[in-house]
Scaffold this active site. Sequence first.
Site, mmCIF file in Angstrom:
data_model
loop_
_atom_site.group_PDB
_atom_site.id
_atom_site.type_symbol
_atom_site.label_atom_id
_atom_site.label_comp_id
_atom_site.label_asym_id
_atom_site.label_seq_id
_atom_site.Cartn_x
_atom_site.Cartn_y
_atom_site.Cartn_z
ATOM 1 N N CYS A 86 0.811 -1.226 0.000
ATOM 2 C CA CYS A 86 0.000 0.000 0.000
ATOM 3 C C CYS A 86 0.841 1.272 0.000
ATOM 4 O O CYS A 86 0.508 2.243 -0.697
ATOM 5 C CB CYS A 86 -0.997 -0.002 1.151
ATOM 6 S SG CYS A 86 -0.296 -0.183 2.800
ATOM 7 N N ASP A 260 -7.539 5.557 -1.672
ATOM 8 C CA ASP A 260 -7.187 4.378 -0.891
ATOM 9 C C ASP A 260 -6.679 3.274 -1.815
ATOM 10 O O ASP A 260 -7.400 2.845 -2.718
ATOM 11 C CB ASP A 260 -8.439 3.907 -0.139
ATOM 12 C CG ASP A 260 -8.159 2.807 0.864
ATOM 13 O OD1 ASP A 260 -7.072 2.214 0.809
ATOM 14 O OD2 ASP A 260 -9.042 2.528 1.692
ATOM 15 N N HIS A 262 -6.206 0.195 -1.058
ATOM 16 C CA HIS A 262 -6.549 -1.124 -0.537
ATOM 17 C C HIS A 262 -7.731 -1.761 -1.264
ATOM 18 O O HIS A 262 -8.698 -2.240 -0.661
ATOM 19 C CB HIS A 262 -6.838 -1.042 0.964
ATOM 20 C CG HIS A 262 -5.671 -0.586 1.760
ATOM 21 N ND1 HIS A 262 -5.388 0.747 1.982
ATOM 22 C CD2 HIS A 262 -4.683 -1.286 2.379
ATOM 23 C CE1 HIS A 262 -4.287 0.850 2.705
ATOM 24 N NE2 HIS A 262 -3.843 -0.367 2.958
#
Length: 386
Positions: A86, A260, A262
């Site tokens: 990430c 994000d 993820h």
Amino acid sequence: MDSVFEAYLGPDSILAGAVGGAVGSGEPEDIPKRNTDVWLLGKRYNAIQELDVIRRDIESRLWCTYRHNFVPLGEMQLTSDKGWGCMLRCGQMVLAQALIELHLGRDWFWTRDCRDATYLKIVNRFEDTRKSFYSIHQIALMGESQNKAVGEWLGPNTVAQILKILVRFDDWSSLAVHVAMDSTVVLDDIFLRCQEPGETWKPLLLIVPLRLGISDINPMYIPALKRCLELSSSCGMIGGRPNQALYFLGYVDDEVLYLDPHTTQRAGAVGEKETTAERELDESYHQRYAARLSFSAMDPSLAVCFLCKTRDSFDELLQQLRQEVLSLCTPALFEISQSRAVDWDTADDIEWPAMPDIDWPTSSDSEPFALLGNSSDVDSKPSAPI
């Protein structure tokens, strides 16, 4: 091998904080429905009157996420970066933003039909293939040369140092990356990298890694962070919340806006966007809805990032930082110094392998990895130009 990491993970976020509100209501909760300012990479919008433009602006940023089914990576032959990549993806996003603004301009907007040659050159550089300049393979294996194993979680400073090295192999990008060590921007180091005597200014991506607390961010720094995101030179911030890296690109009231990484998507090539599969891959690099997080919930370890295309824009940034950012808190967010006070250890002393020329566009996974193999390869290849 990817299952090694799966036990440590919950479900993918898929920007749940932003899109979750769409369930039942039909409208995402990415931007609050009230008459307030929204700051996005140096631009100010009205949350109600300019909602569609805000979303178009967010969608035009490159959204780099976890990928699966890419060419096996490292000794463990990982085919996904889910659970460990990430922060690397956030580094990709800030670099991609710098390249988009440098080569396409801040007012450029992406569309699904976009086949602009310059845009494709940029997105091709972030595909997860062995030949792409800024693929997960390049970043992870360069990290291995800095004693960070493939699959090991990296912090903002390490990712910044890796990007600093990789851009040196990419002549087309025409970008220099400077990482300010010890929370100090050293002007002599920047001028040495960006403007040698008699030469024109080389566009600069300035990354300043910071530690703004022990376990929680110190609230006295929040006004200065907000002001950084308001500056026209802002490229956002690499950071996150504890144990979860995020790319911060703006704010609204007391909440920071972020993309994000993820979400796990399939790996592949955008190429020239000639096929349906390539067009679908290109769409996977864009997300219309940002998510929100309270500034107080941010991890104290982060890096603020700025793009200075010209010497004049760098001088303007310095003036803004001194007058409008560093004066907002004591101690200041970071320092600006003409010269080094001590001889810091940097990545400049490492001999890096040279990257062979790459013909663009190309994105075949069957091609050999261009930059790094194993540690024995590093010793046997010439160092990269500094």
